[in-house]
Scaffold this active site. Structure first.
Site, PDB file in Angstrom:
ATOM      1  N   GLU A 170      10.323  16.383   6.392  1.00  0.00           N
ATOM      2  CA  GLU A 170       9.560  15.496   7.277  1.00  0.00           C
ATOM      3  C   GLU A 170       8.893  14.311   6.581  1.00  0.00           C
ATOM      4  O   GLU A 170       7.676  14.133   6.662  1.00  0.00           O
ATOM      5  CB  GLU A 170       8.490  16.318   8.024  1.00  0.00           C
ATOM      6  CG  GLU A 170       9.081  17.507   8.766  1.00  0.00           C
ATOM      7  CD  GLU A 170       8.044  18.365   9.492  1.00  0.00           C
ATOM      8  OE1 GLU A 170       6.841  18.140   9.300  1.00  0.00           O
ATOM      9  OE2 GLU A 170       8.447  19.260  10.242  1.00  0.00           O
TER      10      GLU A 170
ATOM     11  N   GLU B 299      15.995  24.642  12.582  1.00  0.00           N
ATOM     12  CA  GLU B 299      14.789  25.297  13.117  1.00  0.00           C
ATOM     13  C   GLU B 299      14.837  25.366  14.645  1.00  0.00           C
ATOM     14  O   GLU B 299      13.828  25.124  15.321  1.00  0.00           O
ATOM     15  CB  GLU B 299      13.533  24.533  12.676  1.00  0.00           C
ATOM     16  CG  GLU B 299      13.444  24.341  11.174  1.00  0.00           C
ATOM     17  CD  GLU B 299      12.125  23.749  10.695  1.00  0.00           C
ATOM     18  OE1 GLU B 299      11.174  23.673  11.485  1.00  0.00           O
ATOM     19  OE2 GLU B 299      12.056  23.375   9.511  1.00  0.00           O
TER      20      GLU B 299
END
Ligand code: XIL
Length: 359
Positions: A152, A269
């Site tokens: 991220e 995810e």
């Protein structure tokens, strides 16, 4: 006549065999042509035999949900604690499951005060993160197939590199690494991880590619730059914390764009929220279950259709049963985002995933 008798005999034998045949139970892992993974929680794995059994039966790949993050493994400057991660790794290896390490550097720190308070110039900061990466990667060398090296790194608002804090939201923060080490910290992290275990596949992992074309562009530009400079990168993770209303064309577009890199692509995810607006009370109706089934089926079949077979690194759901989901535990929302219910019974979504693997 003789042939006819033999033919009828053979035919009845075949029918008889068919009638008596025991159908093999279907599991995700026996249906898929690529690894199927789950994020695994240390406490649940240790304490729930049902959780353990579901993981054993269904999955071929494991991502530790929190056990390899900085706040678990490196709680103070001179202390590494591998207890939880080692437990998950030993279990996974005994089951012959692949282990995907998550994650070496993440902007999102929770309460790691010692890192926030670390004092040093950029060379000392770089040495500190190098030590973190190489101690962790070396510890698992030969056991872990792949790593999310950086997680991220790009912003939600304009897709640019996280550097300074801009908005007071946990999801839209800057990165202390970019500020202290410099904007090239991502490349350095990949190089350091590669030095520590040249056989491990190295991934960049991100969320929001399905709704932010800016993030995709930043990721593609980073990959092009890494290739030009021979910085080792082997895969991209698209998290896909998504919901029943999310645009299907956004998901297809993200998969298509990421595939153009030629790198391995991991849906890393996956969970599909049914209550993204956090309604309370919330009713998990049959209609909502159907929409969620459709979305699971769509995502799995889109992955198979869009990502070339040699780039399919697998699909990982973010934990196992609804009660294990971070959406309930961490985001504190009433939700039912996964493939198994609170008692590890297969949900309609399970069938959606399975149908996506077949159709
Ligand atoms: C989450 C975990 O599921 C929670 O248990 C933890 O407290 C916070 O992090 N993107 C990621 C994951 O890359 O590491 C996050 O996991 C969920 C969002």
């Amino acid at each position: 006549m003789r042939f006819r008798v033999i033919f009828i005999l053979l035919l009845s034998l075949a029918t008889c065999k068919k009638e008596n045949a025991v159908t093999e139970p279907e599991f995700l892992k026996s249906t898929a042509l690529f690894p199927i993974g789950a994020a695994i929680d240390y406490g649940r794995l240790k304490n729930s035999s049902l959780y353990k059994k579901t993981v054993t039966d269904e999955y071929t790949s494991i991502t530790p949900e929190n056990a390899m993050k900085w706040f678990t493994i490196h709680p103070s400057k001179d202390k590494f604690d591998f207890t939880e991660a080692d437990y998950i790794v030993d279990f996974s290896l005994s089951e012959h499951n692949r282990i995907h390490g998550h994650t070496l550097l993440w902007y999102f720190f929770q309460d790691i005060e010692w890192v926030k308070n670390f004092v040093g110039d950029s060379a000392q900061w770089e040495q500190m993160i190098k030590n973190h990466i190489q101690t962790e990667v070396s510890h698992f060398k030969g056991k872990i197939s792949s790593w999310d090296v950086v997680n991220e790194a790009f912003r939600d608002d304009d897709g640019s590199l996280r550097v300074e804090d801009r908005n007071p939201s946990i999801f839209d923060d800057g990165s202390i690494f970019a500020r202290k080490v410099g904007r090239d910290y991502i490349a350095r992290a990949f190089q350091y991880a590669h030095e520590a275990d040249p056989d491990a596949l190295l991934f960049y992992n991100e969320y929001g590619q399905e709704w932010s074309t800016e993030k995709i562009q930043s990721i593609l530009a980073m990959v092009t730059d890494f290739k030009k400079r021979s910085v080792p990168i082997h895969g991209l993770g698209i998290q896909l914390h998504t919901d029943i209303n999310a645009s299907t064309s956004g998901i297809e577009n993200a998969l298509r764009e990421l595939a153009t890199t030629g790198l391995k692509i991991h849906i890393s995810e996956l969970d599909i929220s049914v209550n993204p607006k956090s309604n309370s009370p919330f009713d998990y109706t049959d209609n909502i279950k159907q929409l969620q089934y459709n979305k699971y089926k769509f995502i799995v079949s889109a992955y198979r259709r869009i990502i070339p077979a040699d780039q399919q690194y697998g699909i990982t759901t973010w934990n196992v049963g609804d009660a294990d989901s971070w959406i309930r535990g961490y985001l504190k929302r009433t939700d039912y985002p996964l493939l198994f219910d609170d008692s590890y019974q297969r949900k309609k979504t399970y069938q959606g995933f399975l149908d996506g693997l077949k159709n």
